[in-house]
Design an enzyme around this catalytic site. Structure first.
Site, short mmCIF file in Angstrom:
data_model
loop_
_atom_site.label_atom_id
_atom_site.label_comp_id
_atom_site.label_asym_id
_atom_site.label_seq_id
_atom_site.Cartn_x
_atom_site.Cartn_y
_atom_site.Cartn_z
N GLY A 1 39.63 47.56 40.49
CA GLY A 1 38.83 46.55 41.19
C GLY A 1 39.18 46.43 42.66
O GLY A 1 38.87 45.41 43.29
N ARG A 2 39.79 47.45 43.20
CA ARG A 2 40.21 47.45 44.63
C ARG A 2 41.25 46.37 44.94
O ARG A 2 41.45 46.01 46.10
CB ARG A 2 38.99 47.29 45.57
#
Ligand SMILES: Cc1cc2nc3c(=O)[nH]c(=O)nc-3n(C[C@H](O)[C@H](O)[C@H](O)COP(=O)(O)O)c2cc1C
Length: 215
Positions: A193-194
């Site tokens: 999810g970065r």
């Protein structure tokens, strides 16, 4: 801006590992050595290739890959031509940044610091450990200069090989090592999810402090 979907759709989910404050060394060079050993263990191709960024005194940056050739508590060493573009920029502005991207481990290491030439004796030692062809190459190439064509290099290679025939090849005075003395080192571990992990070390008068940065 027009977005080319064939490019913008390229993405990867990072999920191999995490990076926790309690698992890292208080000294970033020691932490770098742990990650280095893991990178060696992961058989990363050209594991010692790093991006070196230098800048003019006015702050105009330039980057290129060089090879890490040594690391100790003083810093990170590489070799190059002192008259090259990077050499000229370093002469005028002794601030540099290094970047390692070890994609197989989903890791990035950023190093920032002051840069200077290493001792001539250390450059000599490394120069003489290189293959003969590379020793000749250091004499042949006026790195970063405009040349009339490939033939210029081939001719100089022949002349240089002839010149040093049956003689020890001395190190060109314009070729040698630099060391980056780090004041900042950041370790980045890719996460889903970065929302990656980033731990940054900053040098203080009495050692190093470490903190976490938002991804
Ligand atoms: C994998 C790789 C390793 C390289 N290693 C070095 C190196 O150790 N030293 C060096 O001077 N150039 C090395 N180069 C070439 C540099 O990227 C660059 O072309 C050259 O140093 C000239 O840069 P400059 O004109 O900005 O000074 C390497 C290039 C690649 C792709």
């Amino acid at each position: 801006m027009s977005v080319d979907l064939s490019i913008s759709d390229i993405r990867k989910v990072y999920k191999q590992k995490s990076l926790d404050e309690k698992d890292v060394k208080p000294n970033p060079i020691e932490q770098f050595k742990i990650w280095w050993d893991e990178a060696i263990g992961a058989n990363i191709d050209e594991v010692n290739a790093m991006t070196l960024t230098t800048a003019t005194p006015g702050g105009i940056p330039s980057s290129r890959i060089v090879l890490l050739k040594g690391i100790d508590k003083e810093g990170f060493v590489f070799f190059t031509n002192y008259h090259s573009r990077k050499g000229r920029e370093i002469e005028a502005n002794p601030h540099a940044a290094l970047l390692f991207f070890w994609k197989e481990l989903e890791r990035q290491v950023r190093v920032e610091g002051r840069i200077e030439k290493i001792d001539a004796a250390d450059s000599d030692r490394y120069f003489h450990s290189r293959p003969i062809e590379s020793q000749i190459g250091a004499w042949v190439s006026p790195q970063s200069e405009t040349i009339p064509g490939r033939n210029f290099i081939e001719e100089r290679k022949k002349e240089t090989a002839e010149h040093f025939k049956d003689k020890e090849i001395t190190r060109p005075p314009h070729w040698g090592g630099y060391i980056v003395h780090p004041h900042t080192i950041e370790f980045w571990q890719g996460r889903p999810g970065r929302l990656h992990d980033r731990l940054v070390y900053s040098k203080k008068d009495n050692g190093w402090s470490m903190s976490r940065l938002a991804p």
